[in-house]
Design an enzyme around this catalytic site. Structure first.
Site, PDB file in Angstrom:
ATOM      1  N   ARG A 178       0.770  -1.195   0.153  1.00 10.15           N
ATOM      2  CA  ARG A 178       0.003  -0.026   0.097  1.00 10.15           C
ATOM      3  C   ARG A 178       0.901   1.217  -0.129  1.00 10.15           C
ATOM      4  O   ARG A 178       0.461   2.242  -0.492  1.00 10.15           O
ATOM      5  CB  ARG A 178      -0.796  -0.147   1.189  1.00 10.15           C
ATOM      6  N   GLN A 186     -11.003   8.374   7.953  1.00 10.36           N
ATOM      7  CA  GLN A 186     -10.490   7.175   8.226  1.00 10.36           C
ATOM      8  C   GLN A 186      -9.303   6.504   7.401  1.00 10.36           C
ATOM      9  O   GLN A 186      -8.953   5.295   7.715  1.00 10.36           O
ATOM     10  CB  GLN A 186     -11.749   6.028   7.984  1.00 10.36           C
ATOM     11  N   ASP A 188      -3.970   7.231   4.009  1.00 19.29           N
ATOM     12  CA  ASP A 188      -3.328   7.674   2.955  1.00 19.29           C
ATOM     13  C   ASP A 188      -2.964   9.210   3.561  1.00 19.29           C
ATOM     14  O   ASP A 188      -3.586   9.923   3.874  1.00 19.29           O
ATOM     15  CB  ASP A 188      -3.651   7.625   1.580  1.00 19.29           C
ATOM     16  N   HIS A 205      -7.637   6.710  12.082  1.00 22.31           N
ATOM     17  CA  HIS A 205      -7.331   4.991  11.821  1.00 22.31           C
ATOM     18  C   HIS A 205      -5.637   5.268  11.447  1.00 22.31           C
ATOM     19  O   HIS A 205      -5.224   4.050  11.146  1.00 22.31           O
ATOM     20  CB  HIS A 205      -7.877   4.602  10.788  1.00 22.31           C
ATOM     21  N   ASN A 246     -21.655  10.182  -1.834  1.00 22.78           N
ATOM     22  CA  ASN A 246     -21.048   8.890  -1.873  1.00 22.78           C
ATOM     23  C   ASN A 246     -21.306   8.274  -3.406  1.00 22.78           C
ATOM     24  O   ASN A 246     -22.131   9.056  -3.940  1.00 22.78           O
ATOM     25  CB  ASN A 246     -21.373   7.622  -1.016  1.00 22.78           C
ATOM     26  N   LEU A 247     -20.644   7.358  -3.862  1.00 17.39           N
ATOM     27  CA  LEU A 247     -21.008   6.557  -5.153  1.00 17.39           C
ATOM     28  C   LEU A 247     -22.087   6.227  -5.004  1.00 17.39           C
ATOM     29  O   LEU A 247     -23.007   6.190  -6.035  1.00 17.39           O
ATOM     30  CB  LEU A 247     -19.617   5.693  -5.501  1.00 17.39           C
TER      31      LEU A 247
HETATM   32  C1  BV8 Z   1     -12.512  -0.020  18.168  1.00 13.18           C
HETATM   33  C2  BV8 Z   1      -6.811   0.337   9.315  1.00 13.18           C
HETATM   34  C3  BV8 Z   1     -12.976   0.184  20.633  1.00 13.18           C
HETATM   35  C4  BV8 Z   1      -5.744   0.919   8.538  1.00 13.18           C
HETATM   36  C5  BV8 Z   1      -9.189   0.266   9.666  1.00 13.18           C
HETATM   37  C6  BV8 Z   1     -19.262  -0.966  17.581  1.00 13.18           C
HETATM   38  C7  BV8 Z   1     -18.718   0.037  18.466  1.00 13.18           C
HETATM   39  C8  BV8 Z   1     -17.266   0.153  18.216  1.00 13.18           C
HETATM   40  C9  BV8 Z   1     -16.478  -0.925  17.844  1.00 13.18           C
HETATM   41  C10 BV8 Z   1     -16.906  -1.822  17.054  1.00 13.18           C
HETATM   42  C11 BV8 Z   1     -18.504  -1.992  16.982  1.00 13.18           C
HETATM   43  N1  BV8 Z   1     -19.010  -3.065  16.215  1.00 13.18           N
HETATM   44  C12 BV8 Z   1     -17.847  -3.677  15.802  1.00 13.18           C
HETATM   45  C13 BV8 Z   1     -16.523  -3.195  16.223  1.00 13.18           C
HETATM   46  C14 BV8 Z   1     -15.592  -3.391  16.288  1.00 13.18           C
HETATM   47  C15 BV8 Z   1     -14.755  -2.634  14.769  1.00 13.18           C
HETATM   48  C16 BV8 Z   1     -15.529  -2.799  13.599  1.00 13.18           C
HETATM   49  O1  BV8 Z   1     -16.326  -1.581  13.484  1.00 13.18           O
HETATM   50  N2  BV8 Z   1     -15.998  -3.806  12.927  1.00 13.18           N
HETATM   51  C17 BV8 Z   1     -16.658  -3.851  11.562  1.00 13.18           C
HETATM   52  C18 BV8 Z   1     -16.044  -4.335  10.532  1.00 13.18           C
HETATM   53  C19 BV8 Z   1     -17.966  -4.168  11.992  1.00 13.18           C
HETATM   54  N3  BV8 Z   1     -14.083  -1.511  15.200  1.00 13.18           N
HETATM   55  C20 BV8 Z   1     -12.909  -1.495  15.462  1.00 13.18           C
HETATM   56  O2  BV8 Z   1     -12.240  -2.368  15.932  1.00 13.18           O
HETATM   57  C21 BV8 Z   1     -12.241  -0.170  15.675  1.00 13.18           C
HETATM   58  N4  BV8 Z   1     -11.732  -0.011  17.144  1.00 13.18           N
HETATM   59  O3  BV8 Z   1     -13.895  -0.118  18.227  1.00 13.18           O
HETATM   60  O4  BV8 Z   1     -12.071   0.276  19.213  1.00 13.18           O
HETATM   61  C22 BV8 Z   1     -13.385   1.576  20.741  1.00 13.18           C
HETATM   62  C23 BV8 Z   1     -14.386   2.199  20.069  1.00 13.18           C
HETATM   63  C24 BV8 Z   1     -14.803   3.392  20.354  1.00 13.18           C
HETATM   64  C25 BV8 Z   1     -14.100   4.433  21.028  1.00 13.18           C
HETATM   65  C26 BV8 Z   1     -12.785   3.827  21.422  1.00 13.18           C
HETATM   66  C27 BV8 Z   1     -12.450   2.349  21.482  1.00 13.18           C
HETATM   67  C28 BV8 Z   1     -11.039   0.172  14.943  1.00 13.18           C
HETATM   68  C29 BV8 Z   1     -11.588   0.221  13.555  1.00 13.18           C
HETATM   69  C30 BV8 Z   1     -10.469   0.714  12.455  1.00 13.18           C
HETATM   70  C31 BV8 Z   1      -9.934  -0.426  11.737  1.00 13.18           C
HETATM   71  N5  BV8 Z   1      -8.612  -0.198  10.749  1.00 13.18           N
HETATM   72  N6  BV8 Z   1      -8.179   0.415   8.941  1.00 13.18           N
HETATM   73  C32 BV8 Z   1      -5.938   0.487   7.134  1.00 13.18           C
HETATM   74  O5  BV8 Z   1      -5.277  -0.693   6.903  1.00 13.18           O
HETATM   75  O6  BV8 Z   1      -6.314   1.210   6.225  1.00 13.18           O
HETATM   76  S1  BV8 Z   1     -10.609   0.277   9.062  1.00 13.18           S
HETATM   77  C33 BV8 Z   1     -10.683   0.414   7.311  1.00 13.18           C
HETATM   78  O7  BV8 Z   1     -12.002   0.413   7.010  1.00 13.18           O
HETATM   79  C34 BV8 Z   1      -9.982   1.810   6.762  1.00 13.18           C
HETATM   80  O8  BV8 Z   1      -9.503   2.501   7.928  1.00 13.18           O
HETATM   81  C35 BV8 Z   1     -11.294   2.385   6.167  1.00 13.18           C
HETATM   82  O9  BV8 Z   1     -11.036   3.567   5.784  1.00 13.18           O
HETATM   83  C36 BV8 Z   1     -12.391   1.973   7.123  1.00 13.18           C
HETATM   84  C37 BV8 Z   1     -13.658   2.013   6.495  1.00 13.18           C
HETATM   85  O10 BV8 Z   1     -14.041   1.695   5.320  1.00 13.18           O
HETATM   86  P1  BV8 Z   1     -14.395   2.901   4.195  1.00 13.18           P
HETATM   87  O11 BV8 Z   1     -13.270   4.004   4.299  1.00 13.18           O
HETATM   88  O12 BV8 Z   1     -15.757   3.124   4.444  1.00 13.18           O
HETATM   89  O13 BV8 Z   1     -14.079   2.129   2.847  1.00 13.18           O
HETATM   90  P2  BV8 Z   1     -14.969   1.157   2.167  1.00 13.18           P
HETATM   91  O14 BV8 Z   1     -14.285   0.327   1.002  1.00 13.18           O
HETATM   92  O15 BV8 Z   1     -15.923   0.289   3.234  1.00 13.18           O
HETATM   93  O16 BV8 Z   1     -16.230   1.972   1.507  1.00 13.18           O
HETATM   94  C38 BV8 Z   1     -15.829   2.950   0.591  1.00 13.18           C
HETATM   95  C39 BV8 Z   1     -17.046   3.568   0.039  1.00 13.18           C
HETATM   96  O17 BV8 Z   1     -16.794   4.765  -0.851  1.00 13.18           O
HETATM   97  C40 BV8 Z   1     -18.281   2.870  -0.535  1.00 13.18           C
HETATM   98  O18 BV8 Z   1     -19.458   3.170   0.052  1.00 13.18           O
HETATM   99  C41 BV8 Z   1     -18.152   3.181  -1.865  1.00 13.18           C
HETATM  100  O19 BV8 Z   1     -19.631   3.162  -2.440  1.00 13.18           O
HETATM  101  C42 BV8 Z   1     -17.681   4.541  -2.098  1.00 13.18           C
HETATM  102  N7  BV8 Z   1     -16.707   5.070  -3.347  1.00 13.18           N
HETATM  103  C43 BV8 Z   1     -15.990   4.126  -4.102  1.00 13.18           C
HETATM  104  N8  BV8 Z   1     -15.766   4.744  -4.964  1.00 13.18           N
HETATM  105  C44 BV8 Z   1     -16.217   6.182  -4.918  1.00 13.18           C
HETATM  106  C45 BV8 Z   1     -16.711   6.333  -3.629  1.00 13.18           C
HETATM  107  N9  BV8 Z   1     -17.582   7.349  -3.183  1.00 13.18           N
HETATM  108  C46 BV8 Z   1     -17.209   8.469  -3.971  1.00 13.18           C
HETATM  109  N10 BV8 Z   1     -16.533   8.578  -5.124  1.00 13.18           N
HETATM  110  C47 BV8 Z   1     -16.132   7.350  -5.621  1.00 13.18           C
HETATM  111  N11 BV8 Z   1     -15.187   7.603  -6.630  1.00 13.18           N
END
Ligand code: BV8
Length: 236
Positions: free
Chosen positions: A57, A92, A95, A110, A203-204
């Site tokens: 990456r 989030q 980059d 993040h 969003n897209l």
């Molecule tokens: C935590 C690492 C405790 C770096 C990432 C409820 C409450 C709290 C936590 C949880 C909960 N339920 C579950 C959890 C645990 C977990 C979680 O959320 N799991 C998910 C899978 C259910 N969360 C955690 O573990 C977090 N920590 O909760 O600690 C805490 C809580 C609160 C306060 C204190 C402590 C840690 C989460 C971070 C994980 N690390 N990345 C890296 O490698 O990048 S997450 C990863 O997903 C990236 O950071 C990314 O940014 C992030 C989110 O994804 P998106 O950015 O939304 O990307 P995605 O591909 O999903 O979507 C892209 C969108 O763009 C699409 O909708 C698409 O339509 C659109 N798009 C595409 N092209 C375009 C476009 N839009 C416009 N134009 C375009 N051209």
């Protein structure tokens, strides 16, 4: 008193710069097992695999550049500040394309791909090179402790206090390019609604929590974001 806008961005804003998103059709999580490359357990189990994932990456980022959506948000920040307002840009993304597009004070909840951390002493330093098991810590000199300074699943996001405070002070909450599937970021829109703050999704396609938004604008970020910024600055 000018307009206070809280913008949350996700991988979609960097998609047209050539960086992959996570959950789209050919997204990163369709090529890698999240639990193996984006969790502390995965790193403990196979650090070389995790370093290779982030090295790939870093190499992609070295070939990418900011797009008109990143540049438009930098313009919004400058123009709001000139009017006594504020743009709080929380991303989030790991980059640095917001910064390359002229953004400043970007809150990377993040973490940052362009920063390495020593998981021995906790020191962090700017680093765009490939990580290896021989990368020495820039502070304590330990070898084998280098990891990317990113927040993995199960780890606590960064600067949450500042984020909470900025959300409470916002007049408008806008999510751009995020699927709304990772918490706590995905919960910000509900918090904004409870605070009586207007919300907009750009969003897209509709995100997982599209229904939570007062307003929704769909299309490529490079087209929709600059047009939205023009409108905000025109209508003040
Ligand atoms: C935590 C690492 C405790 C770096 C990432 C409820 C409450 C709290 C936590 C949880 C909960 N339920 C579950 C959890 C645990 C977990 C979680 O959320 N799991 C998910 C899978 C259910 N969360 C955690 O573990 C977090 N920590 O909760 O600690 C805490 C809580 C609160 C306060 C204190 C402590 C840690 C989460 C971070 C994980 N690390 N990345 C890296 O490698 O990048 S997450 C990863 O997903 C990236 O950071 C990314 O940014 C992030 C989110 O994804 P998106 O950015 O939304 O990307 P995605 O591909 O999903 O979507 C892209 C969108 O763009 C699409 O909708 C698409 O339509 C659109 N798009 C595409 N092209 C375009 C476009 N839009 C416009 N134009 C375009 N051209």
């Amino acid at each position: 008193m000018g307009l206070n806008i809280f913008v949350l961005t996700g991988a979609g804003i960097s998609s047209e710069s050539g960086l992959g998103t996570f959950r789209d059709a050919s997204g990163i999580w369709t090529q890698y097992d999240l639990s193996e490359v984006a969790t502390p357990e995965g790193f403990a189990r196979d650090p070389a695999k995790v370093r290779a994932f982030y090295n790939a990456r870093r190499a992609n980022l070295a070939k990418a550049g900011p797009n008109p959506a990143h540049v438009a948000l930098a313009r919004l920040r400058r123009d709001l500040a000139a009017r006594g307002g504020r743009l709080f840009l929380c991303t989030q993304n790991v980059d640095d394309l917001h910064e390359q597009g002229g953004g400043a004070d970007v809150v990377h909840m993040h973490g940052e791909l362009t920063v390495t951390r020593c998981h021995g002493c906790g020191a962090t330093w700017p680093d765009r090179e490939a990580l290896s098991g021989e990368t020495p810590c820039a502070a304590c000199g330990a070898v084998g402790t280098a990891r990317p300074h990113v927040v993995w699943f199960g780890e606590t996001p960064l600067r949450m206090d500042e984020i909470e405070e900025a959300l409470e002070e916002a007049d408008l909450f806008v999510a751009i390019g995020t699927s709304g599937s990772v918490y706590p970021a995905a919960g910000f829109v509900s918090r904004a609604r409870r605070l009586g703050i207007r919300t907009c999704e750009i969003n897209l396609a509709p995100s997982d929590n599209a229904r939570a938004f007062d307003e929704r604008r769909y299309g490529p970020a490079t087209e929709v974001v600059p047009a939205w910024v023009d409108e905000v600055l025109r209508d003040g």
